[in-house]
Design a protein around this motif. Sequence first.
Motif, mmCIF file in Angstrom:
data_model
loop_
_atom_site.group_PDB
_atom_site.id
_atom_site.type_symbol
_atom_site.label_atom_id
_atom_site.label_comp_id
_atom_site.label_asym_id
_atom_site.label_seq_id
_atom_site.Cartn_x
_atom_site.Cartn_y
_atom_site.Cartn_z
ATOM 1 N N THR A 104 0.680 -1.148 0.210
ATOM 2 C CA THR A 104 -0.055 0.047 -0.113
ATOM 3 C C THR A 104 0.708 0.797 -0.001
ATOM 4 O O THR A 104 2.033 1.183 0.378
ATOM 5 C CB THR A 104 -0.713 -0.258 1.677
ATOM 6 O OG1 THR A 104 0.110 0.254 2.154
ATOM 7 C CG2 THR A 104 -2.283 -1.321 1.230
ATOM 8 N N ILE A 105 0.181 2.438 -0.675
ATOM 9 C CA ILE A 105 0.753 3.751 -0.330
ATOM 10 C C ILE A 105 0.087 4.396 0.283
ATOM 11 O O ILE A 105 -0.969 4.618 0.276
ATOM 12 C CB ILE A 105 0.334 4.455 -1.694
ATOM 13 C CG1 ILE A 105 2.085 3.965 -2.566
ATOM 14 C CG2 ILE A 105 1.651 6.152 -1.271
ATOM 15 C CD1 ILE A 105 2.518 4.651 -3.895
ATOM 16 N N SER A 106 -0.281 4.955 1.407
ATOM 17 C CA SER A 106 -1.130 5.746 2.556
ATOM 18 C C SER A 106 -0.142 7.223 3.284
ATOM 19 O O SER A 106 0.949 7.486 3.577
ATOM 20 C CB SER A 106 -1.325 5.106 3.542
ATOM 21 O OG SER A 106 -2.395 5.535 4.500
ATOM 22 N N ASN A 107 -0.665 7.945 3.168
ATOM 23 C CA ASN A 107 -0.532 9.079 3.776
ATOM 24 C C ASN A 107 -1.056 9.541 5.556
ATOM 25 O O ASN A 107 -1.185 10.254 5.617
ATOM 26 C CB ASN A 107 -0.673 9.913 3.343
ATOM 27 C CG ASN A 107 -2.173 10.611 2.934
ATOM 28 O OD1 ASN A 107 -3.036 10.448 3.240
ATOM 29 N ND2 ASN A 107 -2.012 13.024 2.479
ATOM 30 N N ASP A 108 -2.308 8.537 5.628
ATOM 31 C CA ASP A 108 -2.933 8.375 6.499
ATOM 32 C C ASP A 108 -3.804 9.401 6.638
ATOM 33 O O ASP A 108 -5.023 9.523 8.094
ATOM 34 C CB ASP A 108 -1.754 8.737 8.392
ATOM 35 C CG ASP A 108 -1.160 6.913 7.923
ATOM 36 O OD1 ASP A 108 -1.916 5.259 7.387
ATOM 37 O OD2 ASP A 108 -0.215 6.664 8.934
ATOM 38 N N LYS A 109 -4.184 10.051 5.836
ATOM 39 C CA LYS A 109 -5.599 10.906 5.873
ATOM 40 C C LYS A 109 -6.698 10.636 4.843
ATOM 41 O O LYS A 109 -7.295 10.198 4.907
ATOM 42 C CB LYS A 109 -4.618 12.293 5.427
ATOM 43 C CG LYS A 109 -3.990 13.032 6.730
ATOM 44 C CD LYS A 109 -3.322 13.957 6.760
ATOM 45 C CE LYS A 109 -2.237 14.307 6.233
ATOM 46 N NZ LYS A 109 -1.748 15.796 6.436
ATOM 47 N N ASP A 110 -6.219 11.396 3.337
ATOM 48 C CA ASP A 110 -7.474 10.788 2.662
ATOM 49 C C ASP A 110 -6.378 10.218 1.221
ATOM 50 O O ASP A 110 -6.861 10.226 0.344
ATOM 51 C CB ASP A 110 -7.022 12.880 1.430
ATOM 52 C CG ASP A 110 -6.274 13.214 1.529
ATOM 53 O OD1 ASP A 110 -4.403 12.561 1.758
ATOM 54 O OD2 ASP A 110 -6.102 14.266 1.195
ATOM 55 N N ALA A 111 -5.459 10.066 1.000
ATOM 56 C CA ALA A 111 -4.800 8.882 -0.051
ATOM 57 C C ALA A 111 -4.491 7.988 0.447
ATOM 58 O O ALA A 111 -3.955 7.297 1.588
ATOM 59 C CB ALA A 111 -3.615 10.294 -0.607
ATOM 60 N N HIS A 112 -5.085 6.719 -0.500
ATOM 61 C CA HIS A 112 -4.884 5.180 0.335
ATOM 62 C C HIS A 112 -5.157 4.205 -1.278
ATOM 63 O O HIS A 112 -5.594 4.485 -2.233
ATOM 64 C CB HIS A 112 -5.385 4.829 0.847
ATOM 65 C CG HIS A 112 -5.448 3.332 1.384
ATOM 66 N ND1 HIS A 112 -3.866 2.704 1.978
ATOM 67 C CD2 HIS A 112 -5.619 2.457 1.152
ATOM 68 C CE1 HIS A 112 -4.417 1.992 2.907
ATOM 69 N NE2 HIS A 112 -5.346 1.454 2.133
#
Length: 166
Positions: A104-112
């Motif tokens: 996964t790629i995530s910013n733990d806010k709004d992008a996953h």
Amino acid sequence: MSKFINWKNDWFSRNFQLFVDGAQKGMITFSAWRSNAESMFEDKNYQFVNENFWQSRTKVIDRKTNEVAAIITYDSWKSKAVISLNNGEQYEWKSTGMWKRQFTISNDKDAHIMYSSGSNSGSISSDTDNELLIIAGLFIKQIYNNRAAIIIACIVPIITTSTLHH
């Protein structure tokens, strides 16, 4: 808005082809002798340039502006990386499956972005339209695959030699 992408990988050349609704919309082409790559997806074109021998960092260059769009920093001990965009945002790439087939790629806010892979194909489910992040996920996967292959290539002869001597 969710985006679904399928990809195929040519095992021998390590290149990726990206498909949306069955039509090829992009590709990642790796250099023959290095892990640098050129990519294109929809209307974006990026070059991935590894720094130093151990490839601990990669510059992502926007080919339209020739500016650094992001820096990828790899964790040498874990299957993790950080993608730092030039606007200051950071995203984490990590392997989530036991057999390293999901990441996964995530910013733990709004992008996953979720990736799943088979031997030479897979799928991407993204809730962001950020082409750089989508392509970077596959690039990072290939970097870690290359590292695993190098480790195996180094360890197998040692094990074989030590087994034959005993």
